[in-house]
Design an enzyme around this catalytic site. Structure first.
Site, PDB file in Angstrom:
ATOM      1  CD  GLN A 126      15.354  64.194  52.876  1.00 41.68           C
ATOM      2  OE1 GLN A 126      14.129  63.733  53.062  1.00 41.68           O
ATOM      3  NE2 GLN A 126      16.146  64.525  53.845  1.00 41.68           N
ATOM      4  CG  ASN A 127      15.344  69.759  49.377  1.00 41.13           C
ATOM      5  OD1 ASN A 127      15.092  69.296  49.997  1.00 41.13           O
ATOM      6  ND2 ASN A 127      16.658  71.058  49.749  1.00 41.13           N
ATOM      7  CG  HIS A 144      12.250  62.707  47.244  1.00 46.80           C
ATOM      8  ND1 HIS A 144      11.894  63.735  48.850  1.00 46.80           N
ATOM      9  CD2 HIS A 144      12.569  61.561  47.549  1.00 46.80           C
ATOM     10  CE1 HIS A 144      11.932  62.547  49.716  1.00 46.80           C
ATOM     11  NE2 HIS A 144      12.440  61.025  49.037  1.00 46.80           N
ATOM     12  CB  CYS A 175       3.740  58.633  22.918  1.00 45.26           C
ATOM     13  SG  CYS A 175       4.020  59.023  24.673  1.00 45.26           S
ATOM     14  CB  SER A 214      10.973  66.880  59.581  1.00 43.26           C
ATOM     15  OG  SER A 214      10.609  66.516  58.733  1.00 43.26           O
ATOM     16  CB  ALA A 256      21.666  74.960  55.841  1.00 42.03           C
TER      17      ALA A 256
HETATM   18  C1  BV8 Z   1       9.191  55.018  50.097  1.00 41.30           C
HETATM   19  C2  BV8 Z   1       7.238  64.680  47.293  1.00 41.30           C
HETATM   20  C3  BV8 Z   1       9.698  52.341  49.030  1.00 41.30           C
HETATM   21  C4  BV8 Z   1       6.712  66.108  46.507  1.00 41.30           C
HETATM   22  C5  BV8 Z   1       8.543  63.378  48.565  1.00 41.30           C
HETATM   23  C6  BV8 Z   1       5.153  53.890  57.477  1.00 41.30           C
HETATM   24  C7  BV8 Z   1       6.204  53.802  58.108  1.00 41.30           C
HETATM   25  C8  BV8 Z   1       7.759  53.726  57.503  1.00 41.30           C
HETATM   26  C9  BV8 Z   1       7.320  54.605  55.988  1.00 41.30           C
HETATM   27  C10 BV8 Z   1       6.377  54.723  55.443  1.00 41.30           C
HETATM   28  C11 BV8 Z   1       5.066  54.305  56.475  1.00 41.30           C
HETATM   29  N1  BV8 Z   1       3.723  54.313  55.614  1.00 41.30           N
HETATM   30  C12 BV8 Z   1       4.514  55.202  54.318  1.00 41.30           C
HETATM   31  C13 BV8 Z   1       5.785  54.972  54.693  1.00 41.30           C
HETATM   32  C14 BV8 Z   1       7.014  55.108  52.910  1.00 41.30           C
HETATM   33  C15 BV8 Z   1       7.090  56.726  53.169  1.00 41.30           C
HETATM   34  C16 BV8 Z   1       7.175  57.024  54.435  1.00 41.30           C
HETATM   35  O1  BV8 Z   1       7.836  57.287  54.483  1.00 41.30           O
HETATM   36  N2  BV8 Z   1       6.243  58.364  54.974  1.00 41.30           N
HETATM   37  C17 BV8 Z   1       6.530  58.909  56.075  1.00 41.30           C
HETATM   38  C18 BV8 Z   1       5.886  59.968  55.982  1.00 41.30           C
HETATM   39  C19 BV8 Z   1       5.882  57.845  56.666  1.00 41.30           C
HETATM   40  N3  BV8 Z   1       7.934  56.949  51.917  1.00 41.30           N
HETATM   41  C20 BV8 Z   1       7.932  56.557  50.645  1.00 41.30           C
HETATM   42  O2  BV8 Z   1       6.580  55.953  50.537  1.00 41.30           O
HETATM   43  C21 BV8 Z   1       8.854  57.093  49.554  1.00 41.30           C
HETATM   44  N4  BV8 Z   1       9.125  55.689  49.191  1.00 41.30           N
HETATM   45  O3  BV8 Z   1       9.480  53.968  50.841  1.00 41.30           O
HETATM   46  O4  BV8 Z   1       9.611  53.179  48.554  1.00 41.30           O
HETATM   47  C22 BV8 Z   1       7.663  52.353  49.568  1.00 41.30           C
HETATM   48  C23 BV8 Z   1       6.992  51.283  48.349  1.00 41.30           C
HETATM   49  C24 BV8 Z   1       5.912  51.270  47.753  1.00 41.30           C
HETATM   50  C25 BV8 Z   1       5.383  51.221  49.244  1.00 41.30           C
HETATM   51  C26 BV8 Z   1       5.920  51.195  50.378  1.00 41.30           C
HETATM   52  C27 BV8 Z   1       7.080  51.878  50.785  1.00 41.30           C
HETATM   53  C28 BV8 Z   1       9.006  58.076  48.577  1.00 41.30           C
HETATM   54  C29 BV8 Z   1       9.195  59.017  50.183  1.00 41.30           C
HETATM   55  C30 BV8 Z   1       8.847  60.327  48.676  1.00 41.30           C
HETATM   56  C31 BV8 Z   1       8.607  61.094  49.294  1.00 41.30           C
HETATM   57  N5  BV8 Z   1       8.234  62.473  48.344  1.00 41.30           N
HETATM   58  N6  BV8 Z   1       7.097  64.258  48.174  1.00 41.30           N
HETATM   59  C32 BV8 Z   1       7.464  66.911  46.342  1.00 41.30           C
HETATM   60  O5  BV8 Z   1       8.611  67.272  47.140  1.00 41.30           O
HETATM   61  O6  BV8 Z   1       6.438  67.251  45.354  1.00 41.30           O
HETATM   62  S1  BV8 Z   1       8.278  63.933  50.496  1.00 41.30           S
HETATM   63  C33 BV8 Z   1       8.402  65.265  51.424  1.00 41.30           C
HETATM   64  O7  BV8 Z   1       8.899  65.287  52.047  1.00 41.30           O
HETATM   65  C34 BV8 Z   1       9.990  65.665  50.290  1.00 41.30           C
HETATM   66  O8  BV8 Z   1      10.067  65.930  49.010  1.00 41.30           O
HETATM   67  C35 BV8 Z   1      10.745  66.380  51.563  1.00 41.30           C
HETATM   68  O9  BV8 Z   1      12.161  66.345  50.822  1.00 41.30           O
HETATM   69  C36 BV8 Z   1      10.668  65.598  52.228  1.00 41.30           C
HETATM   70  C37 BV8 Z   1      11.130  65.469  53.225  1.00 41.30           C
HETATM   71  O10 BV8 Z   1      10.974  66.343  53.966  1.00 41.30           O
HETATM   72  P1  BV8 Z   1      12.365  67.889  54.249  1.00 41.30           P
HETATM   73  O11 BV8 Z   1      13.189  67.562  53.668  1.00 41.30           O
HETATM   74  O12 BV8 Z   1      13.133  66.786  55.785  1.00 41.30           O
HETATM   75  O13 BV8 Z   1      11.449  69.037  54.932  1.00 41.30           O
HETATM   76  P2  BV8 Z   1      10.908  68.951  56.286  1.00 41.30           P
HETATM   77  O14 BV8 Z   1       9.653  70.388  56.002  1.00 41.30           O
HETATM   78  O15 BV8 Z   1       9.708  67.720  56.834  1.00 41.30           O
HETATM   79  O16 BV8 Z   1      11.684  69.459  56.940  1.00 41.30           O
HETATM   80  C38 BV8 Z   1      12.554  70.373  57.298  1.00 41.30           C
HETATM   81  C39 BV8 Z   1      13.507  71.178  58.343  1.00 41.30           C
HETATM   82  O17 BV8 Z   1      14.699  71.844  58.494  1.00 41.30           O
HETATM   83  C40 BV8 Z   1      12.823  70.999  59.876  1.00 41.30           C
HETATM   84  O18 BV8 Z   1      13.934  70.015  60.919  1.00 41.30           O
HETATM   85  C41 BV8 Z   1      12.707  72.264  60.129  1.00 41.30           C
HETATM   86  O19 BV8 Z   1      13.846  71.824  61.705  1.00 41.30           O
HETATM   87  C42 BV8 Z   1      14.171  72.642  59.453  1.00 41.30           C
HETATM   88  N7  BV8 Z   1      14.861  73.442  59.268  1.00 41.30           N
HETATM   89  C43 BV8 Z   1      13.776  74.850  58.830  1.00 41.30           C
HETATM   90  N8  BV8 Z   1      14.476  75.945  58.253  1.00 41.30           N
HETATM   91  C44 BV8 Z   1      16.141  76.387  58.371  1.00 41.30           C
HETATM   92  C45 BV8 Z   1      16.023  74.365  59.066  1.00 41.30           C
HETATM   93  N9  BV8 Z   1      17.075  73.166  59.007  1.00 41.30           N
HETATM   94  C46 BV8 Z   1      17.920  74.485  59.432  1.00 41.30           C
HETATM   95  N10 BV8 Z   1      18.751  75.666  58.176  1.00 41.30           N
HETATM   96  C47 BV8 Z   1      16.991  76.282  58.091  1.00 41.30           C
HETATM   97  N11 BV8 Z   1      16.894  78.230  57.794  1.00 41.30           N
HETATM   98 ZN    ZN Z   2       5.733  59.897  25.975  1.00 36.90          ZN
END
Ligand code: BV8
Ligand code: ZN
Length: 267
Positions: A126-127, A144, A175, A214, A256
């Site tokens: 997802q990164n 993503h 363009c 997460s 990790a």
């Molecule tokens: C889609 C881009 C179809 C920005 C990102 C209600 C219910 C269900 C779904 C939905 C809903 N409402 C809306 C939705 C759909 C929505 C969604 O899921 N929303 C959620 C929040 C409810 N999803 C979408 O829209 C997706 N598309 O579904 O298409 C569609 C189309 C139209 C309408 C509806 C549906 C698109 C999702 C794209 C999201 N883009 N960001 C950017 O990066 O620039 S999301 C963002 O979160 C990042 O990309 C990231 O990768 C992603 C996930 O987060 P994580 O990677 O898990 O990171 P997080 O910080 O949360 O967690 C870190 C974890 O690491 C923690 O657990 C921590 O404990 C752990 N950790 C920390 N340090 C360490 C560690 N573990 C090990 N070692 C360590 N050192």
């Molecule tokens: Zn163009």
């Protein structure tokens, strides 16, 4: 297949194989996971921001997460970009400046090594930071997108762009239209090719590793269930328990960068 006690899958057979019974638990959770990996013919991995946290890239959620100080609705949606492309580009430029200084860590490198050892391997991340690629991973879906790619809002062409800082607002050399980050924002669909690749990798893997996510953003949040329904052994590596923890077969808690390299050590 086990070779010299380390993970070294050798089979290239991928589809609809009968699943052989796995060895019983022996020793620690880590030991059990290593046994499962050694016996696996197909390994799939899902990573999230936690794997890059050890390289100094901020995560999204949690105490120091990006979404503590920024609202996703203001920065990571198509509506936000339409409303204020300057603001969105400034945020991405800030992240590009930060990520440009970061290197893959031992967890990224260990997954690249796992890919070399296991012919039937797929990494889904997802990164958007590109650190898996920098570490040498090639069999991967950046579901993503990638912060080092731009896409034209006019002609749709995708191009690599490593400018730091990037000109705000950048325009297409073909363009002249406004360029946007080649990133999947909330409310946008993932690429059908990526979804196909992930679906295939999830349905036929013997082991799914879920690392540093997460597990709240869909569709990736549903990947563990898909693999489990297909009969895979699902293991999670995370600092803390997550919403995924209940359905997974095994959880390892820790960093990790410390845990993933251990998976490559001999049994
Ligand atoms: C889609 C881009 C179809 C920005 C990102 C209600 C219910 C269900 C779904 C939905 C809903 N409402 C809306 C939705 C759909 C929505 C969604 O899921 N929303 C959620 C929040 C409810 N999803 C979408 O829209 C997706 N598309 O579904 O298409 C569609 C189309 C139209 C309408 C509806 C549906 C698109 C999702 C794209 C999201 N883009 N960001 C950017 O990066 O620039 S999301 C963002 O979160 C990042 O990309 C990231 O990768 C992603 C996930 O987060 P994580 O990677 O898990 O990171 P997080 O910080 O949360 O967690 C870190 C974890 O690491 C923690 O657990 C921590 O404990 C752990 N950790 C920390 N340090 C360490 C560690 N573990 C090990 N070692 C360590 N050192
Ligand atoms: Zn163009």
């Amino acid at each position: 297949m086990q070779q010299g006690g380390t993970i070294a899958c050798t089979s290239t057979e991928t589809q609809q194989r009968p699943r052989s019974p796995m060895p019983m638990a022996r020793g620690s959770n880590l030991g059990l996971l290593k046994e499962k990996l050694a016996a696996a013919e197909a390994i799939t991995v899902l990573t999230g921001a936690g794997i890059s946290a050890d390289s100094g890239v901020p995560t999204f959620r949690g105490t120091d997460g990006l979404w503590k100080n920024f609202r996703a609705e203001d920065l990571a949606t198509p509506e936000a970009f339409e409303r204020d492309p300057h603001l969105v580009w400034e945020w991405y430029n800030w992240r590009r400046e930060l990520i440009a200084t970061k290197q893959p860590n031992d967890a990224h490198k260990a997954l690249a090594e796992l890919e070399r050892r296991c012919p039937d391997f797929w990494l889904m991340t997802q990164n958007v930071d590109g650190l898996h690629r920098d570490a040498g991973s090639r069999k991967l879906s950046e579901i993503h997108g990638n912060i080092w790619k731009v896409r034209c809002t006019g002609c749709g062409v995708v191009a690599n762009n490593r400018d730091v800082p990037i000109a705000i607002l950048p325009s297409c050399s073909r363009c002249g239209s406004l360029l946007r980050p080649h990133i999947v924002w909330f409310g946008e669909s993932l690429s059908p090719d990526d979804l196909d690749d992930c679906s295939r990798a999830l349905k036929h893997c013997d082991v799914l590793l879920v690392i540093g996510t997460s597990g709240v953003v869909y569709p990736a949040a549903g990947f563990a269930s898909v693999a489990k329904e297909g009969g895979a052994f699902v293991a999670e590596i995370n600092l803390d328990p997550t919403p995924q923890s209940a359905p997974v077969d095994l959880s390892l808690h820790g960093r990790a960068k410390d845990l993933v390299p251990l998976l490559l050590q001999p049994l």
